[in-house]
Design an enzyme around this catalytic site. Structure first.
Site, PDB file in Angstrom:
ATOM      1  N   GLU A 282      76.630 -69.854  13.322  1.00 59.92           N
ATOM      2  CA  GLU A 282      77.180 -71.079  12.722  1.00 59.92           C
ATOM      3  C   GLU A 282      77.368 -72.065  13.867  1.00 59.92           C
ATOM      4  OE1 GLU A 282      77.586 -71.196   9.528  1.00 59.92           O
ATOM      5  OE2 GLU A 282      77.520 -69.077   9.021  1.00 59.92           O
ATOM      6  N   CYS A 316      83.950 -78.614  13.359  1.00 60.46           N
ATOM      7  CA  CYS A 316      82.505 -78.713  13.155  1.00 60.46           C
ATOM      8  C   CYS A 316      82.222 -79.577  11.926  1.00 60.46           C
ATOM      9  CB  CYS A 316      81.905 -77.333  12.995  1.00 60.46           C
ATOM     10  SG  CYS A 316      82.758 -76.371  11.765  1.00 60.46           S
ATOM     11  N   GLU A 411      76.456 -84.281  19.017  1.00 64.28           N
ATOM     12  CA  GLU A 411      77.796 -83.855  18.613  1.00 64.28           C
ATOM     13  C   GLU A 411      78.763 -84.105  19.771  1.00 64.28           C
ATOM     14  OE1 GLU A 411      78.857 -79.645  18.276  1.00 64.28           O
ATOM     15  OE2 GLU A 411      79.774 -80.074  16.339  1.00 64.28           O
TER      16      GLU A 411
HETATM   17  P1  NAP Z   1      80.818 -72.634  22.637  1.00 67.55           P
HETATM   18  O1  NAP Z   1      81.054 -73.263  23.958  1.00 67.55           O
HETATM   19  O2  NAP Z   1      79.419 -72.489  22.186  1.00 67.55           O
HETATM   20  O3  NAP Z   1      81.530 -71.198  22.712  1.00 67.55           O
HETATM   21  C1  NAP Z   1      81.570 -70.327  21.605  1.00 67.55           C
HETATM   22  C2  NAP Z   1      81.714 -68.901  22.100  1.00 67.55           C
HETATM   23  O4  NAP Z   1      80.515 -68.524  22.795  1.00 67.55           O
HETATM   24  C3  NAP Z   1      82.868 -68.704  23.078  1.00 67.55           C
HETATM   25  O5  NAP Z   1      83.496 -67.487  22.816  1.00 67.55           O
HETATM   26  C4  NAP Z   1      82.144 -68.685  24.413  1.00 67.55           C
HETATM   27  O6  NAP Z   1      82.843 -67.980  25.415  1.00 67.55           O
HETATM   28  C5  NAP Z   1      80.879 -67.943  24.037  1.00 67.55           C
HETATM   29  N1  NAP Z   1      79.781 -68.045  24.996  1.00 67.55           N
HETATM   30  C6  NAP Z   1      79.586 -68.980  25.967  1.00 67.55           C
HETATM   31  N2  NAP Z   1      78.436 -68.721  26.630  1.00 67.55           N
HETATM   32  C7  NAP Z   1      77.900 -67.609  26.075  1.00 67.55           C
HETATM   33  C8  NAP Z   1      76.716 -66.845  26.321  1.00 67.55           C
HETATM   34  N3  NAP Z   1      75.838 -67.165  27.250  1.00 67.55           N
HETATM   35  N4  NAP Z   1      76.488 -65.765  25.539  1.00 67.55           N
HETATM   36  C9  NAP Z   1      77.355 -65.415  24.564  1.00 67.55           C
HETATM   37  N5  NAP Z   1      78.487 -66.090  24.306  1.00 67.55           N
HETATM   38  C10 NAP Z   1      78.757 -67.173  25.038  1.00 67.55           C
HETATM   39  O7  NAP Z   1      81.597 -73.403  21.480  1.00 67.55           O
HETATM   40  P2  NAP Z   1      83.123 -73.849  21.433  1.00 67.55           P
HETATM   41  O8  NAP Z   1      83.337 -74.978  22.389  1.00 67.55           O
HETATM   42  O9  NAP Z   1      84.009 -72.653  21.538  1.00 67.55           O
HETATM   43  O10 NAP Z   1      83.267 -74.385  19.933  1.00 67.55           O
HETATM   44  C11 NAP Z   1      82.888 -75.663  19.540  1.00 67.55           C
HETATM   45  C12 NAP Z   1      81.524 -75.641  18.865  1.00 67.55           C
HETATM   46  O11 NAP Z   1      81.573 -74.746  17.768  1.00 67.55           O
HETATM   47  C13 NAP Z   1      81.126 -76.978  18.270  1.00 67.55           C
HETATM   48  O12 NAP Z   1      79.760 -77.205  18.529  1.00 67.55           O
HETATM   49  C14 NAP Z   1      81.362 -76.788  16.764  1.00 67.55           C
HETATM   50  O13 NAP Z   1      80.586 -77.612  15.937  1.00 67.55           O
HETATM   51  C15 NAP Z   1      81.017 -75.354  16.607  1.00 67.55           C
HETATM   52  N6  NAP Z   1      81.650 -74.788  15.418  1.00 67.55           N
HETATM   53  C16 NAP Z   1      80.865 -74.531  14.315  1.00 67.55           C
HETATM   54  C17 NAP Z   1      81.443 -74.021  13.157  1.00 67.55           C
HETATM   55  C18 NAP Z   1      80.608 -73.724  11.933  1.00 67.55           C
HETATM   56  O14 NAP Z   1      81.099 -73.046  11.035  1.00 67.55           O
HETATM   57  N7  NAP Z   1      79.381 -74.207  11.845  1.00 67.55           N
HETATM   58  C19 NAP Z   1      82.810 -73.770  13.122  1.00 67.55           C
HETATM   59  C20 NAP Z   1      83.574 -74.028  14.254  1.00 67.55           C
HETATM   60  C21 NAP Z   1      82.979 -74.529  15.401  1.00 67.55           C
HETATM   61  P3  NAP Z   1      83.672 -68.737  26.573  1.00 67.55           P
HETATM   62  O15 NAP Z   1      84.820 -69.391  25.909  1.00 67.55           O
HETATM   63  O16 NAP Z   1      84.085 -67.632  27.454  1.00 67.55           O
HETATM   64  O17 NAP Z   1      82.722 -69.706  27.215  1.00 67.55           O
END
Ligand code: NAP
Length: 525
Positions: A282, A316, A411
């Site tokens: 997602e 999101c 975004e």
């Molecule tokens: P993110 O930076 O992509 O991080 C999400 C998760 O992925 C975190 O636990 C992060 O860990 C982990 N991660 C980072 N690098 C990784 C890698 N190489 N391999 C595996 N996992 C890794 O996103 P965010 O800043 O937490 O959240 C915001 C984003 O989420 C926005 O783009 C938003 O639109 C999206 N979102 C989408 C939905 C939906 O339902 N479509 C809902 C909520 C949020 P670390 O924290 O340790 O880096």
């Protein structure tokens, strides 16, 4: 199934419960949080501080960080727990979720208070996040009871066909910080109730809230190894977890950049791997609301402000583009900007503030950069002042944004709203669809013909007509998008659990010759 009710601030005990819960949580700040692997607490030398974004010197907790070694031992623990958990009946597995929901309901103010301090959620938003977590537990529990019943297929004589599901195996749950309990709980509980064992990696920015989920599952009595709490830096353990040959399903919610990396890596088969990995991802959004020329502006202005700036635009589903029909462009803009001026910014623990801080220094820097880009691409209509301490950014609204602008395509994940002008309703729909994302969208219109057109042509996962575009509820508005917004069935919807299981079919020829009676060795002749 009934959704958990929204918070009711007309009740004085509800109003006083929040400050009390926040004070209580404050007394427990700064603890060190272990990993939980196979039911054991594991302390690591490497810890990561989690800070209050409104007051960065206030440390919420120090979280032990899993490295490759800890991930490997969590895999061993999950593998050990898997056969018994897989063979536990669907009904019994569901009962654990119902127990967890009861525990969360009793702790709702405490769970919300941790979010207020760790990620800067407002009281109502934090309460809604816990309510959504409870909904996921209640709904997925019921869904598994429904799906756990074997189905008889066909009616051919002399033959019995049964269709049923088995869990995929070990699941990696990789969660974002913005709905720190709800999304983590939704992905984990779905995997668990379907019979999988989970390695849960919360975001580094919300790992203390992540720990509260581990506490809930522990108290609900989940067998050791079924749910393992393994926080760690995405940059250190992310690839290792995703690449691991023993992981069968990855449930990810987060940015499109990390999501696509996971999808690509998960497709490569490693030595010893026996499953093709399933990835549920997602990802982001660039969501638009169309304001038709006959829209009720009393409604539209309030809902656009809420959808764009609620929780600082860090959803999101948040509205980041408004597409306004030319005849009311100027009038809408004037009212929107006047409305925006009334939104107060400050610490989320004070309910007078509509907007709080953004989640960390990096987010603050990125959003301020986008505001600079916006000044070159469009016309800045408003940029509010912010408190000096904490990771605050101004609320910013830009007019005259064109589809090719970065502000219309990327975004931002913050309180930056772009306004675009459309000559006709057809053009408004085209503009709304001119994004690589397809998550949420909305239309304010009094024209049944235009609403009908939007239903067909405004192509997003969740479309809302004459209301705000955030706050999807479990079961009522199953949530999720397509295009670059994600792959997978909607969270909180009837197809979601199927992604964590493999269907099987067993056919028996019942036209056999004779049969063996039930065997009792004593009098067997
Ligand atoms: P993110 O930076 O992509 O991080 C999400 C998760 O992925 C975190 O636990 C992060 O860990 C982990 N991660 C980072 N690098 C990784 C890698 N190489 N391999 C595996 N996992 C890794 O996103 P965010 O800043 O937490 O959240 C915001 C984003 O989420 C926005 O783009 C938003 O639109 C999206 N979102 C989408 C939905 C939906 O339902 N479509 C809902 C909520 C949020 P670390 O924290 O340790 O880096």
């Amino acid at each position: 199934f009934v959704n958990h009710s929204v918070v009711d601030f007309t009740q004085s005990e509800v109003r006083s419960a929040f400050p009390k819960a926040i004070d209580q949580v404050r007394k427990n700040l700064g603890r060190t949080y272990p990993l939980l692997i196979g039911g054991r607490e594991v302390i690591t030398q490497d810890t990561l501080p989690s800070e209050n974004p409104a007051k960065p010197e206030e440390i919420i907790g120090l979280i032990c960080q899993a490295g490759r070694k800890e991930i490997d031992s969590a895999i061993v623990a999950a593998k050990q727990a898997f056969p018994a958990w897989r063979d536990t009946s669907a009904n019994d597995r569901a009962q654990y979720l119902f127990r967890a929901a009861d525990i969360a309901r009793k702790r709702i103010y405490n769970l919300a208070a941790w979010q207020v301090l760790e990620v800067g959620k407002q009281w109502d938003q934090a309460y809604a996040d816990v309510g959504e977590a409870i909904d996921f537990l209640e709904y997925y529990g019921r869904e598994m009871i429904r799906l756990g019943k074997e189905r008889r297929m066909g009616r051919a004589p002399g033959e019995l066909n049964h269709y049923f599901y088995q869990p995929k195996g070990l699941a990696a749950v990789i969660a974002p910080w913005n709905f720190p309990l709800a999304i983590s709980c939704g992905m984990s509980s779905a995997a668990i109730v379907a019979g999988n064992c989970v390695l849960y990696k919360p975001s580094g920015l919300s790992s203390v809230v992540g720990y509260t989920l581990a506490e809930i599952f522990k108290k609900a009595g989940l067998p050791n190894g079924v749910f393992n709490y393994t926080p760690g830096r995405g940059s250190v353990i992310g690839d290792h977890l995703v690449d691991h040959p023993d992981i069968s399903v990855i449930a990810f919610t987060g940015s499109v950049e990390v999501g696509l990396r996971i999808i690509e890596r998960a497709a490569r088969i490693k030595k010893g791997q026996t499953n093709v990995k399933k990835v549920i991802a997602e990802m982001g959004g660039k969501n638009a609301i169309i304001i038709d020329d006959d829209a009720d502006l009393d409604e539209a202005v309030v809902h656009v402000l809420n959808s764009a700036f609620g929780f600082q635009g860090q959803k999101c589903s948040a509205c980041s583009r408004v597409i306004v029909l030319k005849p009311i462009y100027d009038r809408f803009i004037w009212r929107l900007v006047e409305g925006a001026k009334s939104l107060q910014i400050g610490p989320s623990e004070d309910p007078a503030n509509f907007m709080g801080p953004v989640v960390d220094r990096e987010a603050q820097k990125r959003i301020v950069e986008y505001i600079q880009i916006g000044k070159k691409e469009g016309k800045l209509l408003i940029s509010t002042g912010v408190p000096a301490e904490g990771y605050y950014v101004p609320l910013a609204i830009f007019a005259d944004i064109k589809p090719e602008h970065r502000l219309a395509q990327e975004e931002i994940f913050g309180p930056v709203l772009s306004i675009m002008k459309a000559e006709t309703f057809d053009q408004a729909i085209d503009l709304a669809n001119s994004s690589k994302f397809a998550l949420t969208g909305g239309v304010f219109s009094r024209s049944p013909r235009h609403l009908e057109q939007a239903r067909k042509q405004f192509r997003v996962g969740n479309l809302y007509l004459n209301r705000g575009i955030t706050g999807a509820l479990v079961e009522r508005q199953p949530f999720g998008g397509f295009k670059m917004s994600g792959v997978g069935s909607k969270a909180g919807g009837p197809d979601y659990l199927l992604q964590f299981m493999d269907p099987r079919s067993v056919t028996e020829n019942t036209m056999r010759r004779g049969f063996t009676p039930v065997r009792d060795d004593d009098d067997y002749i």
